[in-house]
Motif scaffolding. Structure first.
Motif, short mmCIF file in Angstrom:
data_model
loop_
_atom_site.label_atom_id
_atom_site.label_comp_id
_atom_site.label_asym_id
_atom_site.label_seq_id
_atom_site.Cartn_x
_atom_site.Cartn_y
_atom_site.Cartn_z
N MET A 1 28.40 36.46 32.38
CA MET A 1 29.66 36.39 33.10
C MET A 1 29.84 34.95 33.56
O MET A 1 28.95 34.36 34.14
CB MET A 1 29.59 37.36 34.26
CG MET A 1 30.83 37.45 35.07
SD MET A 1 30.58 38.70 36.34
CE MET A 1 32.11 39.50 36.23
N SER A 2 30.98 34.40 33.27
CA SER A 2 31.20 33.03 33.70
C SER A 2 31.29 32.96 35.22
O SER A 2 31.78 33.88 35.87
CB SER A 2 32.47 32.47 33.06
OG SER A 2 33.62 33.00 33.67
N GLY A 3 30.82 31.88 35.76
CA GLY A 3 30.77 31.74 37.20
C GLY A 3 32.13 31.77 37.86
O GLY A 3 32.30 32.36 38.93
N THR A 4 33.11 31.15 37.22
CA THR A 4 34.43 31.10 37.85
C THR A 4 35.09 32.47 37.84
O THR A 4 35.72 32.86 38.84
CB THR A 4 35.35 30.09 37.14
OG1 THR A 4 35.47 30.44 35.76
CG2 THR A 4 34.81 28.68 37.26
N GLU A 5 34.96 33.21 36.77
CA GLU A 5 35.56 34.55 36.71
C GLU A 5 34.86 35.49 37.67
O GLU A 5 35.50 36.34 38.30
CB GLU A 5 35.50 35.10 35.28
CG GLU A 5 36.42 34.40 34.32
CD GLU A 5 37.88 34.51 34.70
OE1 GLU A 5 38.33 35.62 35.06
OE2 GLU A 5 38.57 33.49 34.64
N LYS A 6 33.56 35.34 37.79
CA LYS A 6 32.81 36.18 38.71
C LYS A 6 33.24 35.90 40.14
O LYS A 6 33.46 36.83 40.92
CB LYS A 6 31.31 35.91 38.55
CG LYS A 6 30.44 36.80 39.40
CD LYS A 6 28.98 36.52 39.12
CE LYS A 6 28.09 37.44 39.91
NZ LYS A 6 26.68 37.20 39.64
N SER A 7 33.41 34.65 40.48
CA SER A 7 33.81 34.32 41.84
C SER A 7 35.24 34.77 42.12
O SER A 7 35.56 35.19 43.23
CB SER A 7 33.65 32.82 42.12
OG SER A 7 34.50 32.07 41.29
N LYS A 8 36.11 34.70 41.11
CA LYS A 8 37.49 35.17 41.28
C LYS A 8 37.50 36.68 41.53
O LYS A 8 38.26 37.17 42.37
CB LYS A 8 38.33 34.87 40.05
CG LYS A 8 38.71 33.42 39.91
CD LYS A 8 39.54 33.22 38.65
CE LYS A 8 39.85 31.77 38.39
NZ LYS A 8 40.62 31.60 37.15
N ALA A 9 36.66 37.41 40.81
CA ALA A 9 36.61 38.86 40.99
C ALA A 9 36.11 39.22 42.39
O ALA A 9 36.69 40.08 43.06
CB ALA A 9 35.69 39.48 39.93
N HIS A 10 35.08 38.53 42.84
CA HIS A 10 34.55 38.80 44.19
C HIS A 10 35.55 38.41 45.27
O HIS A 10 35.69 39.12 46.27
CB HIS A 10 33.23 38.07 44.41
CG HIS A 10 32.08 38.69 43.68
ND1 HIS A 10 31.58 39.93 43.99
CD2 HIS A 10 31.34 38.26 42.64
CE1 HIS A 10 30.59 40.23 43.17
NE2 HIS A 10 30.42 39.22 42.34
N ALA A 11 36.24 37.31 45.06
CA ALA A 11 37.23 36.88 46.05
C ALA A 11 38.37 37.89 46.14
O ALA A 11 38.85 38.20 47.24
CB ALA A 11 37.78 35.50 45.68
N GLU A 12 38.80 38.40 44.98
CA GLU A 12 39.88 39.38 44.98
C GLU A 12 39.45 40.68 45.66
O GLU A 12 40.22 41.29 46.41
CB GLU A 12 40.35 39.64 43.56
CG GLU A 12 41.70 40.27 43.47
CD GLU A 12 42.42 39.92 42.18
OE1 GLU A 12 43.64 39.99 42.19
OE2 GLU A 12 41.76 39.60 41.19
N GLN A 13 38.21 41.09 45.42
CA GLN A 13 37.69 42.28 46.07
C GLN A 13 37.61 42.09 47.58
O GLN A 13 38.01 42.97 48.35
CB GLN A 13 36.31 42.64 45.52
CG GLN A 13 36.33 43.14 44.10
CD GLN A 13 34.96 43.24 43.50
OE1 GLN A 13 34.00 42.64 43.99
NE2 GLN A 13 34.84 43.98 42.42
N PHE A 14 37.13 40.93 48.02
CA PHE A 14 37.02 40.65 49.44
C PHE A 14 38.40 40.59 50.10
O PHE A 14 38.61 41.14 51.18
CB PHE A 14 36.28 39.33 49.66
CG PHE A 14 36.17 38.95 51.11
CD1 PHE A 14 35.28 39.61 51.94
CD2 PHE A 14 36.97 37.97 51.65
CE1 PHE A 14 35.18 39.29 53.28
CE2 PHE A 14 36.89 37.63 52.98
CZ PHE A 14 35.99 38.29 53.80
N LYS A 15 39.34 39.94 49.42
CA LYS A 15 40.71 39.85 49.94
C LYS A 15 41.30 41.25 50.11
O LYS A 15 41.94 41.55 51.11
CB LYS A 15 41.57 39.03 48.99
CG LYS A 15 43.00 38.85 49.44
CD LYS A 15 43.77 38.01 48.43
CE LYS A 15 44.67 38.91 47.63
NZ LYS A 15 45.53 38.22 46.68
N GLY A 16 41.06 42.11 49.13
CA GLY A 16 41.56 43.47 49.21
C GLY A 16 40.95 44.26 50.35
O GLY A 16 41.64 44.99 51.05
#
Length: 57
Positions: free
Chosen positions: A1-16
């Motif tokens: 998993m690319s680092g940037t995509e992984k961090s985007k997914a986690h950020a979106e989950q946290f924001k939600g």
């Protein structure tokens, strides 16, 4: 998993999660629903990257 995509997914989950909690606190059903939707998008992005990783190996 690319680092940037992984961090985007986690950020979106946290924001939600934050948006859902804030919506519950103030009694705003729309904000709560938007928070759940943000979490679902983050989960979908994470699953997409997991599938891509499975095919790379």
């Amino acid at each position: 998993m690319s680092g940037t995509e992984k961090s985007k997914a986690h950020a979106e989950q946290f924001k939600g999660k934050a948006k859902e909690a804030a919506g519950r606190m103030v009694g705003n059903e729309r904000m709560t629903t938007e928070g759940r939707a943000d979490q679902a998008r983050g989960n979908a992005r994470h699953a997409k990257e997991d599938i891509k990783d499975a095919f790379r190996q």
